[in-house]
Design a protein around this motif. Structure first.
Motif, PDB file in Angstrom:
ATOM      1  N   TYR A 237       0.086  -3.722  -5.591  1.00  0.00           N
ATOM      2  CA  TYR A 237       1.080  -2.922  -6.314  1.00  0.00           C
ATOM      3  C   TYR A 237       0.765  -1.425  -6.289  1.00  0.00           C
ATOM      4  O   TYR A 237       1.220  -0.674  -7.153  1.00  0.00           O
ATOM      5  N   ALA A 238       0.014  -0.976  -5.287  1.00  0.00           N
ATOM      6  CA  ALA A 238      -0.325   0.449  -5.211  1.00  0.00           C
ATOM      7  C   ALA A 238       0.932   1.303  -5.095  1.00  0.00           C
ATOM      8  O   ALA A 238       1.093   2.293  -5.815  1.00  0.00           O
ATOM      9  N   TYR A 239       1.850   0.933  -4.196  1.00  0.00           N
ATOM     10  CA  TYR A 239       3.060   1.739  -4.036  1.00  0.00           C
ATOM     11  C   TYR A 239       3.938   1.664  -5.280  1.00  0.00           C
ATOM     12  O   TYR A 239       4.430   2.685  -5.766  1.00  0.00           O
ATOM     13  N   GLY A 240       4.125   0.451  -5.806  1.00  0.00           N
ATOM     14  CA  GLY A 240       4.959   0.314  -6.998  1.00  0.00           C
ATOM     15  C   GLY A 240       4.446   1.145  -8.151  1.00  0.00           C
ATOM     16  O   GLY A 240       5.208   1.851  -8.816  1.00  0.00           O
TER      17      GLY A 240
ATOM     18  N   VAL B 188       3.494   2.073   2.896  1.00  0.00           N
ATOM     19  CA  VAL B 188       2.979   1.758   4.226  1.00  0.00           C
ATOM     20  C   VAL B 188       3.854   0.638   4.774  1.00  0.00           C
ATOM     21  O   VAL B 188       3.902  -0.455   4.219  1.00  0.00           O
ATOM     22  N   LEU B 189       4.550   0.911   5.869  1.00  0.00           N
ATOM     23  CA  LEU B 189       5.516  -0.045   6.409  1.00  0.00           C
ATOM     24  C   LEU B 189       4.844  -1.051   7.333  1.00  0.00           C
ATOM     25  O   LEU B 189       3.976  -0.687   8.130  1.00  0.00           O
ATOM     26  N   THR B 190       5.267  -2.296   7.236  1.00  0.00           N
ATOM     27  CA  THR B 190       4.801  -3.306   8.178  1.00  0.00           C
ATOM     28  C   THR B 190       5.593  -3.158   9.479  1.00  0.00           C
ATOM     29  O   THR B 190       6.665  -2.547   9.513  1.00  0.00           O
TER      30      THR B 190
ATOM     31  N   ASP C  72       0.821  -1.207   0.000  1.00  0.00           N
ATOM     32  CA  ASP C  72       0.000   0.000   0.000  1.00  0.00           C
ATOM     33  C   ASP C  72       0.859   1.263   0.000  1.00  0.00           C
ATOM     34  O   ASP C  72       2.065   1.214   0.250  1.00  0.00           O
ATOM     35  N   ALA C  73       0.214   2.391  -0.265  1.00  0.00           N
ATOM     36  CA  ALA C  73       0.932   3.658  -0.403  1.00  0.00           C
ATOM     37  C   ALA C  73       0.260   4.766   0.392  1.00  0.00           C
ATOM     38  O   ALA C  73      -0.950   4.756   0.613  1.00  0.00           O
ATOM     39  N   ILE C  74       1.090   5.723   0.819  1.00  0.00           N
ATOM     40  CA  ILE C  74       0.605   6.964   1.416  1.00  0.00           C
ATOM     41  C   ILE C  74       0.960   8.085   0.439  1.00  0.00           C
ATOM     42  O   ILE C  74       2.138   8.306   0.148  1.00  0.00           O
ATOM     43  N   LEU C  75      -0.048   8.756  -0.079  1.00  0.00           N
ATOM     44  CA  LEU C  75       0.166   9.789  -1.097  1.00  0.00           C
ATOM     45  C   LEU C  75      -0.242  11.145  -0.529  1.00  0.00           C
ATOM     46  O   LEU C  75      -1.338  11.287   0.022  1.00  0.00           O
ATOM     47  N   THR C  76       0.653  12.125  -0.662  1.00  0.00           N
ATOM     48  CA  THR C  76       0.398  13.477  -0.166  1.00  0.00           C
ATOM     49  C   THR C  76       0.555  14.481  -1.305  1.00  0.00           C
ATOM     50  O   THR C  76       1.519  14.409  -2.078  1.00  0.00           O
ATOM     51  N   VAL C  77      -0.399  15.402  -1.393  1.00  0.00           N
ATOM     52  CA  VAL C  77      -0.321  16.504  -2.360  1.00  0.00           C
ATOM     53  C   VAL C  77      -0.212  17.807  -1.590  1.00  0.00           C
ATOM     54  O   VAL C  77      -1.016  18.072  -0.684  1.00  0.00           O
ATOM     55  N   ASN C  78       0.787  18.632  -1.941  1.00  0.00           N
ATOM     56  CA  ASN C  78       0.994  19.935  -1.308  1.00  0.00           C
ATOM     57  C   ASN C  78       1.028  21.024  -2.374  1.00  0.00           C
ATOM     58  O   ASN C  78       1.625  20.824  -3.445  1.00  0.00           O
ATOM     59  N   PRO C  79       0.411  22.178  -2.102  1.00  0.00           N
ATOM     60  CA  PRO C  79       0.473  23.275  -3.075  1.00  0.00           C
ATOM     61  C   PRO C  79       1.871  23.855  -3.164  1.00  0.00           C
ATOM     62  O   PRO C  79       2.602  23.901  -2.173  1.00  0.00           O
ATOM     63  N   GLY C  80       2.246  24.294  -4.369  1.00  0.00           N
ATOM     64  CA  GLY C  80       3.524  24.976  -4.563  1.00  0.00           C
ATOM     65  C   GLY C  80       3.284  26.439  -4.845  1.00  0.00           C
ATOM     66  O   GLY C  80       2.415  27.071  -4.227  1.00  0.00           O
ATOM     67  N   GLN C  81       4.018  26.980  -5.812  1.00  0.00           N
ATOM     68  CA  GLN C  81       3.854  28.388  -6.165  1.00  0.00           C
ATOM     69  C   GLN C  81       2.494  28.602  -6.822  1.00  0.00           C
ATOM     70  O   GLN C  81       2.034  27.789  -7.595  1.00  0.00           O
TER      71      GLN C  81
END
Length: 366
Positions: free
Chosen positions: A184-187, A222-224, A124-133
């Motif tokens: 394969y979400a993270y991959g 996501v770490l075990t 699994d994956a943790i996805l973060t979106v942050n605003p830039g300029q």
């Protein structure tokens, strides 16, 4: 399709099925699955729920790969049988052609999955979106990207859990963090790490001028629990506060949101979309462990590169994809060269060509 063409296609598919047995390490996977199934059959298996869940998830991934390979082998056998009978009955030729087409698509999928051989790629994956300029525009762009990834994950049948969703001032989002659970979400989603650039007529500009906006995407595994991370709870400051966005029943009524500050590194993680303070704290620590692990891995890689005399660009912070809505419509990945004029489809979650294109480029560049 002519009978001769179907026969040639099946000859190629036969070699590909043999190759798949090797590059997927089917024998090793079967042996590993037998071992995990034996663990799961032990009477005390569920005494440690976290370990049991990790074992069960790993077994499910192995079983899915083995079943996909076995389905490919069965399709090949069915198609070969049908082609042998096609001389007497044309209906068998159609059956063989259909099986050959299904087999080719399945083998493509298996070959793509074989690229994901990293320790966490299948997870699994943790996805973060942050605003830039870009101010308000960047906040709006952050929300657009957040929606794009949610739609992509849902279209693939993956589970999406919102960990942190912070509204922007006026419009959009100031930050979005989601956990995506799927095979394969993270991959797959590693292709999205970097800066995403939007060009359009600003919806907030009365003069309707064209504006360029940026947002960054971070993807962590996501770490075990068996993965060791240098994380001393005494080094973490825990603050609680009232949630500011959508979430569970307790949002805006109790101090359920959690902010973790890892004082040695200055890493800050927030989580506010679970229903309780305890759940938010657990989710925040999950993200913090992933960030610290990624930081340790990056330091190790930089040390190796220094020893080897290799100078690498920092991948996070590099512009990877352009989304142009004006003066023309185009989404283009700057690494793989994959592009399309159907911007609405991409923003609606049609990311597969870009993700597969990136990994095809990555593998061919190695």
């Amino acid at each position: 399709m002519e009978l001769r063409d179907i026969q040639k296609e099946l000859e190629t598919a036969s070699f590909r099925v043999e190759d798949a047995f090797s590059f997927l390490h089917i024998e090793e996977k079967r042996a590993e699955l037998d071992g995990l199934d034996a663990q799961a059959a032990a009477p005390d298996f569920w005494n440690d729920a976290d370990t049991a869940q990790a074992v069960s998830k790993k077994a499910a991934n192995l079983r899915a790969t083995i079943e996909d390979y076995e389905r490919a082998a069965a399709l090949l056998e069915d198609a070969q049988t049908a082609i042998e009978l096609a001389g007497d009955d044309a209906a068998f030729a159609e059956e063989a052609a259909a099986a050959a087409g299904e087999l080719a698509a399945l083998l493509d999928q298996l070959e793509i999955e074989s690229w994901f051989s990293g320790e966490f790629d299948a997870g699994d994956a943790i996805l973060t979106v942050n605003p830039g300029q870009g101010g308000l525009e960047a906040q709006d762009w952050t929300e657009m990207l957040y929606q794009m990834y949610v739609h992509y994950a849902e279209d693939k049948g993956w589970k999406v859990t919102v960990l942190d969703l912070v509204p922007g001032e006026g419009i959009g989002l100031d930050r979005a963090t989601i956990q995506i659970e799927g095979r394969y979400a993270y991959g797959m989603l590693r292709s999205e790490i970097g800066i995403h650039r939007l060009v359009r007529i600003s919806p907030t500009d009365a003069k309707k001028r064209r504006q360029t906006t940026f947002a960054s995407v971070e993807v962590l595994p996501v770490l075990t629990d068996d993965i060791e991370v240098d994380l001393n709870p005494a080094d973490v400051r825990v603050d609680v506060y009232r949630s500011s966005g959508p979430g569970g029943q307790c949002v805006n009524t109790t101090d359920s949101a959690v902010r973790l500050t890892h004082e040695p590194t200055g890493i800050v993680v927030t989580c506010q979309n679970e229903k309780s303070q305890l759940q938010n704290k657990e989710a925040a620590f999950r993200v913090l462990r992933a960030k610290l692990y990624e930081l340790e891995e990056r330091k190790r890689q930089e040390e190796l590169d220094e020893l080897r005399g290799v100078r690498m660009d920092n991948s996070f912070g590099s512009q990877i994809r352009n989304y142009v809505l004006f003066p023309y419509q185009l989404v283009k990945d700057l690494r793989s060269g994959v592009e399309t004029g159907n911007v609405d489809a991409v923003l609606g979650g049609a990311l597969e060509p870009f993700i597969i294109g990136y990994h095809t480029w990555r593998v061919s560049s190695q």
